[in-house]
Design a protein around this motif. Structure first.
Motif, PDB file in Angstrom:
ATOM      1  N   LYS A 123       2.253  -3.114   2.751  1.00  0.00           N
ATOM      2  CA  LYS A 123       2.781  -2.453   4.004  1.00  0.00           C
ATOM      3  C   LYS A 123       3.390  -1.092   3.500  1.00  0.00           C
ATOM      4  N   LYS A 124       3.982  -1.069   2.410  1.00  0.00           N
ATOM      5  CA  LYS A 124       4.587   0.003   2.097  1.00  0.00           C
ATOM      6  C   LYS A 124       3.521   0.991   1.620  1.00  0.00           C
ATOM      7  N   ALA A 125       2.514   0.763   1.191  1.00  0.00           N
ATOM      8  CA  ALA A 125       1.225   1.836   0.737  1.00  0.00           C
ATOM      9  C   ALA A 125       0.666   1.987   2.119  1.00  0.00           C
ATOM     10  N   LEU A 126       0.633   1.368   3.275  1.00  0.00           N
ATOM     11  CA  LEU A 126       0.248   1.725   4.772  1.00  0.00           C
ATOM     12  C   LEU A 126       1.132   2.593   5.235  1.00  0.00           C
ATOM     13  N   HIS A 144      -5.347  -1.428   5.261  1.00  0.00           N
ATOM     14  CA  HIS A 144      -5.526  -2.380   6.168  1.00  0.00           C
ATOM     15  C   HIS A 144      -6.444  -3.555   5.707  1.00  0.00           C
ATOM     16  N   ARG A 145      -7.353  -3.238   4.732  1.00  0.00           N
ATOM     17  CA  ARG A 145      -8.336  -3.952   4.319  1.00  0.00           C
ATOM     18  C   ARG A 145      -7.437  -5.117   3.402  1.00  0.00           C
ATOM     19  N   LEU A 146      -6.557  -4.314   2.492  1.00  0.00           N
ATOM     20  CA  LEU A 146      -5.608  -5.482   1.592  1.00  0.00           C
ATOM     21  C   LEU A 146      -4.705  -6.105   2.302  1.00  0.00           C
ATOM     22  N   LEU A 147      -4.139  -5.681   3.469  1.00  0.00           N
ATOM     23  CA  LEU A 147      -3.229  -6.587   4.229  1.00  0.00           C
ATOM     24  C   LEU A 147      -4.326  -7.594   4.838  1.00  0.00           C
TER      25      LEU A 147
END
Length: 183
Positions: free
Chosen positions: A69-72, A88-91
Protein backbone atom coordinates in the motif's frame (compact mmCIF):
# COMPACT_ATOMS: atom_id res chain seq x y z
CA UNK A 1 22.52 11.14 0.74
CA UNK A 2 21.30 9.55 -2.48
CA UNK A 3 24.53 7.56 -2.70
CA UNK A 4 24.09 6.40 0.90
CA UNK A 5 20.60 5.15 0.10
CA UNK A 6 21.94 3.28 -2.91
CA UNK A 7 24.67 1.72 -0.77
CA UNK A 8 22.05 0.59 1.76
CA UNK A 9 19.97 -0.85 -1.09
CA UNK A 10 22.99 -2.75 -2.43
CA UNK A 11 23.75 -4.18 1.03
CA UNK A 12 20.09 -5.18 1.37
CA UNK A 13 20.28 -6.95 -1.99
CA UNK A 14 23.38 -8.87 -0.92
CA UNK A 15 21.64 -10.12 2.20
CA UNK A 16 18.53 -10.85 0.14
CA UNK A 17 20.57 -13.04 -2.21
CA UNK A 18 22.08 -14.83 0.80
CA UNK A 19 18.53 -15.28 2.17
CA UNK A 20 19.55 -13.49 5.37
CA UNK A 21 16.11 -11.96 5.80
CA UNK A 22 16.72 -10.13 9.08
CA UNK A 23 19.71 -8.15 7.82
CA UNK A 24 18.05 -7.64 4.44
CA UNK A 25 15.02 -6.20 6.23
CA UNK A 26 17.17 -3.91 8.39
CA UNK A 27 19.07 -2.42 5.45
CA UNK A 28 15.96 -2.19 3.30
CA UNK A 29 14.16 -0.21 6.00
CA UNK A 30 17.13 2.14 6.25
CA UNK A 31 17.19 2.61 2.46
CA UNK A 32 13.44 3.25 2.48
CA UNK A 33 13.71 5.79 5.27
CA UNK A 34 16.52 7.58 3.43
CA UNK A 35 14.71 7.57 0.07
CA UNK A 36 11.51 8.82 1.67
CA UNK A 37 13.42 11.57 3.48
CA UNK A 38 14.96 12.66 0.18
CA UNK A 39 11.60 12.66 -1.59
CA UNK A 40 12.92 9.92 -3.91
CA UNK A 41 9.52 8.33 -4.41
CA UNK A 42 10.62 5.93 -7.14
CA UNK A 43 13.24 4.25 -4.97
CA UNK A 44 10.99 4.48 -1.92
CA UNK A 45 8.30 2.55 -3.83
CA UNK A 46 10.85 -0.04 -4.91
CA UNK A 47 12.17 -0.34 -1.36
CA UNK A 48 8.60 -0.93 -0.12
CA UNK A 49 8.21 -3.72 -2.68
CA UNK A 50 11.54 -5.24 -1.68
CA UNK A 51 10.54 -5.05 1.97
CA UNK A 52 7.28 -6.82 1.10
CA UNK A 53 9.23 -9.59 -0.63
CA UNK A 54 11.57 -9.92 2.36
CA UNK A 55 8.63 -10.19 4.74
CA UNK A 56 7.02 -12.78 2.48
CA UNK A 57 10.22 -14.84 2.59
CA UNK A 58 10.32 -14.46 6.38
CA UNK A 59 6.72 -15.78 6.44
CA UNK A 60 5.79 -12.52 8.21
CA UNK A 61 2.55 -11.84 6.39
CA UNK A 62 1.26 -9.22 8.82
CA UNK A 63 3.01 -6.22 7.25
CA UNK A 64 3.19 -7.17 3.58
CA UNK A 65 -0.08 -5.46 2.70
CA UNK A 66 1.12 -2.25 4.35
CA UNK A 67 4.37 -2.36 2.37
CA UNK A 68 2.55 -2.67 -0.95
CA UNK A 69 0.00 0.00 0.00
CA UNK A 70 2.86 2.36 0.83
CA UNK A 71 4.54 1.48 -2.49
CA UNK A 72 1.28 2.34 -4.27
CA UNK A 73 1.16 5.65 -2.43
CA UNK A 74 4.69 6.51 -3.59
CA UNK A 75 3.94 5.37 -7.16
CA UNK A 76 0.87 7.58 -7.26
CA UNK A 77 3.00 10.55 -6.21
CA UNK A 78 5.20 9.76 -9.21
CA UNK A 79 2.17 9.37 -11.49
CA UNK A 80 3.99 6.41 -13.07
CA UNK A 81 1.44 4.07 -14.62
CA UNK A 82 3.79 1.09 -14.85
CA UNK A 83 4.79 1.38 -11.18
CA UNK A 84 1.14 1.81 -10.14
CA UNK A 85 0.26 -1.37 -12.08
CA UNK A 86 2.98 -3.32 -10.29
CA UNK A 87 1.64 -2.25 -6.91
CA UNK A 88 -1.95 -3.12 -7.81
CA UNK A 89 -0.80 -6.58 -8.95
CA UNK A 90 1.10 -7.16 -5.73
CA UNK A 91 -1.85 -6.08 -3.61
CA UNK A 92 -4.13 -8.31 -5.68
CA UNK A 93 -1.85 -11.27 -5.01
CA UNK A 94 -1.78 -10.54 -1.28
CA UNK A 95 -5.57 -10.35 -1.13
CA UNK A 96 -5.97 -13.58 -3.15
CA UNK A 97 -3.62 -15.39 -0.76
CA UNK A 98 -5.69 -14.15 2.17
CA UNK A 99 -8.98 -15.07 0.54
CA UNK A 100 -10.16 -11.47 0.11
CA UNK A 101 -11.24 -12.14 -3.44
CA UNK A 102 -13.28 -8.98 -4.02
CA UNK A 103 -10.36 -6.78 -2.96
CA UNK A 104 -8.07 -8.88 -5.16
CA UNK A 105 -10.40 -8.43 -8.12
CA UNK A 106 -10.46 -4.65 -7.57
CA UNK A 107 -6.68 -4.46 -7.73
CA UNK A 108 -6.29 -6.86 -10.66
CA UNK A 109 -8.95 -4.94 -12.57
CA UNK A 110 -7.34 -1.59 -11.81
CA UNK A 111 -3.96 -2.90 -13.02
CA UNK A 112 -5.59 -4.12 -16.23
CA UNK A 113 -7.40 -0.80 -16.77
CA UNK A 114 -4.10 1.04 -16.47
CA UNK A 115 -2.06 -1.36 -18.62
CA UNK A 116 -4.78 -1.33 -21.29
CA UNK A 117 -4.06 2.35 -21.85
CA UNK A 118 -0.40 1.62 -22.60
CA UNK A 119 1.39 -0.04 -25.48
CA UNK A 120 3.11 -2.94 -23.71
CA UNK A 121 1.49 -6.25 -24.71
CA UNK A 122 3.42 -8.16 -22.01
CA UNK A 123 1.93 -5.93 -19.30
CA UNK A 124 -1.57 -6.39 -20.71
CA UNK A 125 -1.04 -10.15 -20.88
CA UNK A 126 0.13 -10.26 -17.28
CA UNK A 127 -2.98 -8.45 -16.09
CA UNK A 128 -5.26 -10.66 -18.18
CA UNK A 129 -3.48 -13.70 -16.75
CA UNK A 130 -4.06 -12.42 -13.20
CA UNK A 131 -7.74 -11.90 -13.97
CA UNK A 132 -7.84 -15.40 -15.48
CA UNK A 133 -6.27 -16.83 -12.32
CA UNK A 134 -8.87 -15.03 -10.25
CA UNK A 135 -11.72 -16.56 -12.26
CA UNK A 136 -10.05 -19.97 -12.27
CA UNK A 137 -9.82 -19.90 -8.47
CA UNK A 138 -13.45 -18.74 -8.26
CA UNK A 139 -14.41 -21.84 -10.28
CA UNK A 140 -15.36 -19.94 -13.41
CA UNK A 141 -13.32 -21.85 -16.02
CA UNK A 142 -15.03 -20.38 -19.10
CA UNK A 143 -14.14 -16.82 -18.12
CA UNK A 144 -10.64 -17.93 -17.09
CA UNK A 145 -10.13 -19.62 -20.47
CA UNK A 146 -11.29 -16.51 -22.32
CA UNK A 147 -8.87 -14.32 -20.35
CA UNK A 148 -5.95 -16.76 -20.71
CA UNK A 149 -6.51 -16.92 -24.48
CA UNK A 150 -6.66 -13.14 -24.69
CA UNK A 151 -3.42 -12.94 -22.69
CA UNK A 152 -1.82 -15.41 -25.09
CA UNK A 153 -2.82 -13.22 -28.05
CA UNK A 154 -0.97 -10.24 -26.53
CA UNK A 155 1.97 -12.45 -25.64
CA UNK A 156 2.28 -13.76 -29.20
CA UNK A 157 2.32 -10.17 -30.47
CA UNK A 158 5.13 -9.37 -28.05
CA UNK A 159 7.22 -12.41 -28.98
CA UNK A 160 8.07 -12.96 -25.29
CA UNK A 161 8.74 -16.71 -24.85
CA UNK A 162 8.52 -16.61 -21.05
CA UNK A 163 5.07 -15.01 -21.11
CA UNK A 164 3.98 -17.44 -23.80
CA UNK A 165 5.09 -20.37 -21.65
CA UNK A 166 3.10 -18.95 -18.71
CA UNK A 167 -0.04 -18.50 -20.81
CA UNK A 168 0.17 -21.97 -22.31
CA UNK A 169 0.84 -23.47 -18.86
CA UNK A 170 -2.22 -21.76 -17.38
CA UNK A 171 -4.37 -22.90 -20.30
CA UNK A 172 -3.00 -26.45 -20.00
CA UNK A 173 -3.68 -26.48 -16.29
CA UNK A 174 -7.21 -25.23 -16.86
CA UNK A 175 -7.86 -27.93 -19.47
CA UNK A 176 -6.37 -30.61 -17.23
CA UNK A 177 -8.44 -29.57 -14.18
CA UNK A 178 -11.53 -29.36 -16.41
CA UNK A 179 -10.68 -32.82 -17.82
CA UNK A 180 -10.60 -31.40 -21.33
CA UNK A 181 -7.80 -33.54 -22.66
CA UNK A 182 -8.57 -32.88 -26.33
CA UNK A 183 -7.24 -29.31 -26.19
Amino acid sequence: HKEAAEDLRNICNLYFQKEDWNDAERFCKEALETADGLGDFQNAARDCRTLGAILKNKKDRTQIEDCYKKALEFSRKLKDAKEICIDHRLLGEVYMERGYTEKALEHFTEAFNISSQGNDPVEKAEDLRNLGNFHFQKNNPKEAEKLYKEALEFTLVSGDPISEAKDRTFLGNLYFKSERFDQ
